[in-house]
Design a protein around this motif. Structure first.
Motif, short mmCIF file in Angstrom:
data_model
loop_
_atom_site.label_atom_id
_atom_site.label_comp_id
_atom_site.label_asym_id
_atom_site.label_seq_id
_atom_site.Cartn_x
_atom_site.Cartn_y
_atom_site.Cartn_z
N CYS A 62 102.51 -27.91 65.67
CA CYS A 62 103.59 -27.04 66.17
C CYS A 62 104.94 -27.75 66.18
O CYS A 62 105.91 -27.23 66.75
N ARG B 44 99.82 -26.14 59.63
CA ARG B 44 98.53 -25.46 59.57
C ARG B 44 97.53 -26.17 58.64
O ARG B 44 96.38 -26.43 59.03
N TRP C 168 96.48 -19.91 70.26
CA TRP C 168 95.68 -21.09 69.93
C TRP C 168 94.34 -21.14 70.65
O TRP C 168 93.57 -22.09 70.49
N VAL D 96 97.29 -30.33 67.68
CA VAL D 96 97.90 -29.00 67.73
C VAL D 96 99.40 -29.13 68.01
O VAL D 96 100.23 -28.46 67.38
N THR E 122 93.70 -26.98 72.87
CA THR E 122 94.56 -26.39 71.83
C THR E 122 95.72 -25.62 72.47
O THR E 122 96.86 -25.74 72.03
N GLU E 123 95.43 -24.85 73.52
CA GLU E 123 96.49 -24.08 74.18
C GLU E 123 97.55 -25.01 74.79
O GLU E 123 98.75 -24.73 74.72
N ILE F 233 93.33 -20.79 62.91
CA ILE F 233 94.57 -21.55 63.19
C ILE F 233 95.79 -20.66 62.90
O ILE F 233 95.93 -20.14 61.80
N ALA G 65 99.92 -26.43 72.20
CA ALA G 65 100.96 -25.46 71.83
C ALA G 65 101.97 -25.32 72.97
O ALA G 65 103.19 -25.35 72.74
#
Lengths: 290, 290
Positions: free
Chosen positions: B54, B265, B193, B50, B179-180, B259, B183
């Motif tokens: 980003c 992406r 996310w 992820v 995932t968070e 996503i 990011a």
């Protein structure tokens, strides 16, 4: 507001924020049970006293530091009381968490308290991210390996132990964090305050060893005679009762001498001496009654 | 450097930093044993993927986020394996920590891993205190009450459990954190996310339930048939094998659709699908051989 009331309010705020309705109810109950009603809250009081001596400008950060240290202390009590370590039935005058709930909930309760301690720090230091980092460093070091309270407890799993290293990690580390975090919460360099916390932590451990031989369960809210029972290193075993009392007095002197220059140096030293005098009188009274 | 190698290097760095010579040796050994060699490292890989999607600008913060999540995952395995919960003898193909060492060291090892996770975050996000705060929030929430993995495990101590809430907290929460945190480590808003991590976490839990019924201990490195043995809620018990496989496929579709727009992406979606295809093939192969 008086420090003690302020600390209880801040602890209650943290519990309410994390143990909301969607938390599994038995976990929430076990965590509340482990934290309230508390003991003397000596570590958070020390943290607040140092912050006040440093003329701290942000009470939210001070509260967060104080609460986080108390939650970590409570976590260590819950895990140390478990059957695989002390197998203790009583703590602060009531059944330990694994007795009142069960072993699984005591395990998770301790884990939750550790996590909550760091979450409280992050939330409370919101307005000042650079202080958050200093606090995380101070608090993390006092709990984790190589020299924090977890390492201190781990010395009980080693074949041979140096009494001083064991007590420094097991008790001194969190006291050092209390003084360092009080300074860091006020935006002051933390390390100058380490000595004060370490000495007070040593003094507290010596006092705890003394209570273990001369207190009664009704006086101190937990079973006594545990050091001998578990063959644990102890200042009384090493120095005798009078030797340990004299070591306690020396440690308090050293602690007061170590207080760095700051606006509230004298009141802080008086507070430390007053608390120590109370403790010494109590120990002599218990000893006389034993 | 390939992601997998980079993650191992970062984990090794964290272990070396904390388990120095003055750490009680048996605690240090237990922590190393619990973390290395690891499993698939799926959570830190997801975090790094992820962050890459980003276009993260600071690899130290990404590494810290990834390592912290993996350490928390390892902590939960060590504590969940303890006799009071799963009483598991085998994990990742070798004896569990409480079998290889003892229950006391397994308890402290899990505690140490939790603390180390937060220390790693604080050290790694040094150059960017505002990212530290976002990461602390994301990671703390995924572990602690009311909805993190500790709460998930605590559902096993409640009389009645909603399967979805249980799995969301027990597994989904740390995937969402992966995932968070990826990011947040890149300085992007984390919440967009969350969905991706939650779906993948659900998918992973369904896959784990499937492995528990159709795998063999030699295939997956831990005993199978545990859900039925411990009467634990499971997707296979609720939906049957085919129903669970179909649920898995739907969750992967939902994950990829969720996503957020970002420079990477498409490659990220391809990576997720490729891993899911591998997993589904493996499950069908095991099922056929069972």
């Amino acid at each position: 507001m008086a420090t003690a009331a302020r600390i209880e309010l801040a602890i209650e705020g943290a519990l309410t924020a994390h143990l909301s309705e969607d938390c599994p109810p038995r976990l929430a109950a076990a965590v509340r049970y482990a934290v309230s009603p508390g003991g003397a809250r000596i570590r958070p009081r020390l943290c607040c006293a140092v912050a006040a001596a440093c003329a701290a400008d942000n009470p939210h950060i001070v509260d967060a530091a104080a609460v986080s240290i108390e939650l970590l202390h409570c976590a260590s009590l819950v895990h140390d009381d478990l059957p695989c370590f002390d197998n203790a039935d009583l703590r602060r005058g009531k059944p330990t968490v694994h007795i009142a709930f069960d072993e699984r909930l005591a395990l998770l309760c301790g884990d939750e308290l550790i996590v909550m301690a760091f979450e409280v720090l992050a939330a409370g230091a919101g307005s000042s991210p650079e202080r958050l980092q200093a606090l995380m460093r101070v608090v993390g070091r006092s709990v984790g390996a190589p020299n924090g309270i977890i390492a201190g407890q781990a010395y009980e799993c080693e074949p041979g132990v140096d009494l001083r290293a064991y007590q420094q990690a097991k008790t001194g580390a969190l006291f050092a964090a209390a003084t360092e975090a009080g300074a860091a919460a006020a935006g002051e360099p933390a390390s100058a305050w380490r000595q004060l916390g370490s000495r007070l932590g040593e003094a507290y451990q010596v006092a705890d060893d003394l209570l273990d031989v001369c207190g009664h369960v009704g006086d101190i809210g937990k079973p006594t005679g545990q050091d001998r029972l578990h063959d644990r290193p102890s200042a009384v075993q090493a120095l005798g009762f009078d030797g340990a009392m004299s070591r306690l007095a020396t440690l308090i002197d050293n602690a007061c001498e170590s207080i760095p220059d700051c606006v509230g140096r004298e009141p802080l030293a008086r507070l430390v001496r007053a608390e120590a005098d109370q403790l010494e009188s109590r120990l002599r009274r218990l000893r006389a009654a034993a």
